[in-house]
Write an enzyme that holds these catalytic residues in place. Structure first.
Site, mmCIF file in Angstrom:
data_model
loop_
_atom_site.group_PDB
_atom_site.id
_atom_site.type_symbol
_atom_site.label_atom_id
_atom_site.label_comp_id
_atom_site.label_asym_id
_atom_site.label_seq_id
_atom_site.Cartn_x
_atom_site.Cartn_y
_atom_site.Cartn_z
ATOM 1 N N HIS A 33 -4.451 6.271 -5.951
ATOM 2 C CA HIS A 33 -5.278 6.621 -4.800
ATOM 3 C C HIS A 33 -5.625 8.109 -4.899
ATOM 4 O O HIS A 33 -4.734 8.940 -5.056
ATOM 5 C CB HIS A 33 -4.539 6.341 -3.491
ATOM 6 C CG HIS A 33 -4.340 4.874 -3.234
ATOM 7 N ND1 HIS A 33 -3.812 4.387 -2.054
ATOM 8 C CD2 HIS A 33 -4.613 3.784 -4.007
ATOM 9 C CE1 HIS A 33 -3.771 3.070 -2.108
ATOM 10 N NE2 HIS A 33 -4.243 2.679 -3.290
ATOM 11 N N TYR B 20 -7.247 11.371 -3.327
ATOM 12 C CA TYR B 20 -7.736 12.148 -2.193
ATOM 13 C C TYR B 20 -7.622 13.631 -2.548
ATOM 14 O O TYR B 20 -8.006 14.032 -3.639
ATOM 15 C CB TYR B 20 -6.990 11.757 -0.911
ATOM 16 C CG TYR B 20 -7.309 10.349 -0.449
ATOM 17 C CD1 TYR B 20 -8.515 10.062 0.180
ATOM 18 C CD2 TYR B 20 -6.418 9.300 -0.649
ATOM 19 C CE1 TYR B 20 -8.833 8.778 0.609
ATOM 20 C CE2 TYR B 20 -6.714 8.010 -0.237
ATOM 21 C CZ TYR B 20 -7.922 7.757 0.395
ATOM 22 O OH TYR B 20 -8.235 6.485 0.807
ATOM 23 N N TRP C 64 -12.432 3.879 0.017
ATOM 24 C CA TRP C 64 -11.936 3.785 1.386
ATOM 25 C C TRP C 64 -12.948 4.464 2.308
ATOM 26 O O TRP C 64 -13.267 5.633 2.103
ATOM 27 C CB TRP C 64 -10.562 4.470 1.505
ATOM 28 C CG TRP C 64 -9.980 4.258 2.861
ATOM 29 C CD1 TRP C 64 -10.252 4.963 4.000
ATOM 30 C CD2 TRP C 64 -9.046 3.235 3.226
ATOM 31 N NE1 TRP C 64 -9.553 4.443 5.053
ATOM 32 C CE2 TRP C 64 -8.802 3.378 4.617
ATOM 33 C CE3 TRP C 64 -8.403 2.203 2.545
ATOM 34 C CZ2 TRP C 64 -7.934 2.541 5.321
ATOM 35 C CZ3 TRP C 64 -7.548 1.381 3.248
ATOM 36 C CH2 TRP C 64 -7.311 1.548 4.609
ATOM 37 N N ASN D 55 0.821 -1.204 0.000
ATOM 38 C CA ASN D 55 0.000 0.000 0.000
ATOM 39 C C ASN D 55 0.856 1.254 0.000
ATOM 40 O O ASN D 55 1.792 1.377 0.793
ATOM 41 C CB ASN D 55 -0.901 0.002 1.241
ATOM 42 C CG ASN D 55 -1.809 1.208 1.295
ATOM 43 O OD1 ASN D 55 -2.734 1.337 0.503
ATOM 44 N ND2 ASN D 55 -1.527 2.135 2.229
#
Length: 460
Positions: free
Chosen positions: A220, A222, A278, A153
């Site tokens: 990812h 965000y 998530w 990760n």
């Protein structure tokens, strides 16, 4: 996981990348594998991930989560494991895979200890993550139809992100040398967000490093991806070059500086990209929880958005054919986008809902409940429901009996005058079909008692 960026806004590197299409040889297909930009099953059927992340290593007793996630329509679960460097070690891989298979879920397994390596002092290297996977090989071999191995990760932080290319290449090659034939997933650097574009500009190098041509890249999303333009541009570059990509983690726009989740969902659906939101529950920052205390009957605003919203899981998921799937897991529901659910710092305190009288044609009702309460503060929730005819807008008046005040609200514009708070719809949730509902919430203050307000609802 969501991380605060230490640095932002460096110049984009202009490294050249090959634009060759990345196709796994047909005779090398074992289980889930890459074909062009797509993930396909061993039978050649395309598989698009629609699922969520589950923090298993920190909540090993929450095994019911696999069934609950499936029941809400997901076809994939990304499971957090630990190598023992920071968390774990997770020695229950066989049991985790069994839970995925019992619940007809594709299982993405990831080592979380690598998060922020090079910036986070306790983090494991990708090489250490591979050592962990080798230790678990007996549980993994033969599961290629059901399991994707996400090697580590968010494996590099913001410091020296350039090391990601060599470390990832070596990790992939070591996995193959040790006999793993699974579809591999690799996360980008910069805590997974690749804002320095190291993964984007070296994608072909990484894909070429895999002797089985069976690696998918994972971004990812965000706070770096807080505009539609930033999301579309990033995804366009991968699509144009024929590079396989999934959105392995993302959050939601709970304030103006956060990720534009609506664009992520819409673009993923339009492009056939997999996504894994998530996360299920248990965050130290509960704004990212989809459920309250792992309870599927208490979906948060974020949970409602992911499972029940436009371009969400129920509307777009298809079960893997290895489990007999190929049709939607349920009919797409009608819902409205969220804005935010502020964190509740104590266990939820539920009160019986207070509801306005039944609506007539063109009218509305409002139902009030307290989702959480703590000394001096509380989180209120109001569900607005249209009557027997559609409405174009609504206004809810709350008259508090004990001096409570509204301090912050979401999914509504709220004004206060004395004991009365007036909430009006925002642009995206005013129009409701007959019998349809939407919700808004707020953080309030109280002193002495926290009695329920008197409600009235009017519609246009």
């Amino acid at each position: 996981m969501r991380r605060q960026l230490a640095v932002f806004g460096v110049a984009v590197l202009a490294a050249a990348a090959s634009v060759l299409m990345f196709v796994r040889p047909a005779d090398a297909a074992v289980g889930l594998h890459i074909s062009g930009t797509n993930i396909v099953e061993a039978n050649g059927q395309r598989f698009v991930m629609r699922g969520v992340n589950h923090p298993h290593v920190w909540f090993t007793g929450q095994t019911r989560a696999f069934a609950d996630i499936k029941a809400l329509g997901a076809n994939t679960v990304r499971v957090v494991l630990g190598s023992g460097k920071r968390w774990g070690p997770s020695t229950d891989v066989a049991q985790v895979i069994a839970l995925c298979k019992q619940n007809r879920l594709i299982c993405v397994l990831e080592v979380h200890d690598t998060t922020g390596y090079g910036e986070e002092g306790a983090a494991a290297s990708l090489d250490e993550a591979v050592t962990y996977w080798i230790s678990q090989k007996s549980a993994l071999v033969g599961q290629e139809n059901h399991v994707v191995i996400n090697i580590g990760n968010e494996p590099i932080g913001n410091q020296n992100a350039g090391q990601w290319t060599a470390a990832t290449t070596a990790a992939i090659q070591r996995m193959r040398t040790n006999g793993f034939e699974h579809l591999l997933m690799v996360d980008g650097p910069n805590w997974g967000q690749d804002w320095q574009y190291v993964m984007r500009d070296n994608a072909q190098t990484i894909l070429n490093a895999d002797s089985q041509r069976n690696t998918v890249l994972s971004i990812h999303m965000y706070a770096v991806f807080n505009t539609a333009a930033s999301i579309v541009d990033y995804l366009n570059r991968f699509q144009a070059n024929g590079w396989p990509l999934v959105i392995g983690e993302f959050g939601w726009r709970f304030n103006s500086g956060e990720v534009d989740h609506d664009t992520i969902l819409a673009e993923a659906n339009a492009r056939g990209l997999g996504y894994l939101a998530w996360s299920w529950s248990g965050n130290t920052d509960p704004i990212l929880d989809m459920t309250v205390n792992f309870d599927p009957n208490q979906l948060t605003t974020w949970g409602q958005r992911i499972f029940n919203g436009a371009n969400g899981i129920k509307a777009t998921a298809r079960e893997a054919t290895i489990y007999g799937g190929g049709t939607p897991t349920s009919s797409p529901p009608v819902t409205t986008p969220p804005v935010t659910t502020p964190p509740v710092t104590t266990p939820p305190v539920t009160t019986p809902p207070v509801t306005t009288p039944p609506p007539s044609s063109g009218a509305c009702t409002a139902a009030y409940s307290v989702l959480g309460q703590w000394p001096g503060g509380f989180q209120g929730d109001v569900r607005v429901t249209a009557g027997s005819a559609a409405i174009r807008g609504w206004t809810v008046t709350l008259t508090f009996p004990s001096g409570q005040t509204v301090n912050q609200a979401w999914n509504a514009t709220v004004t206060s005058s004395g004991a009365t708070a007036t909430a009006r719809n925002v642009s995206y949730n005013g129009s409701l079909g007959a019998g349809a509902s939407t919700t808004f919430g707020f953080i309030g203050s109280w002193n002495g008692t926290n009695g329920a307000p008197t409600l009235s609802c009017s519609a246009t």
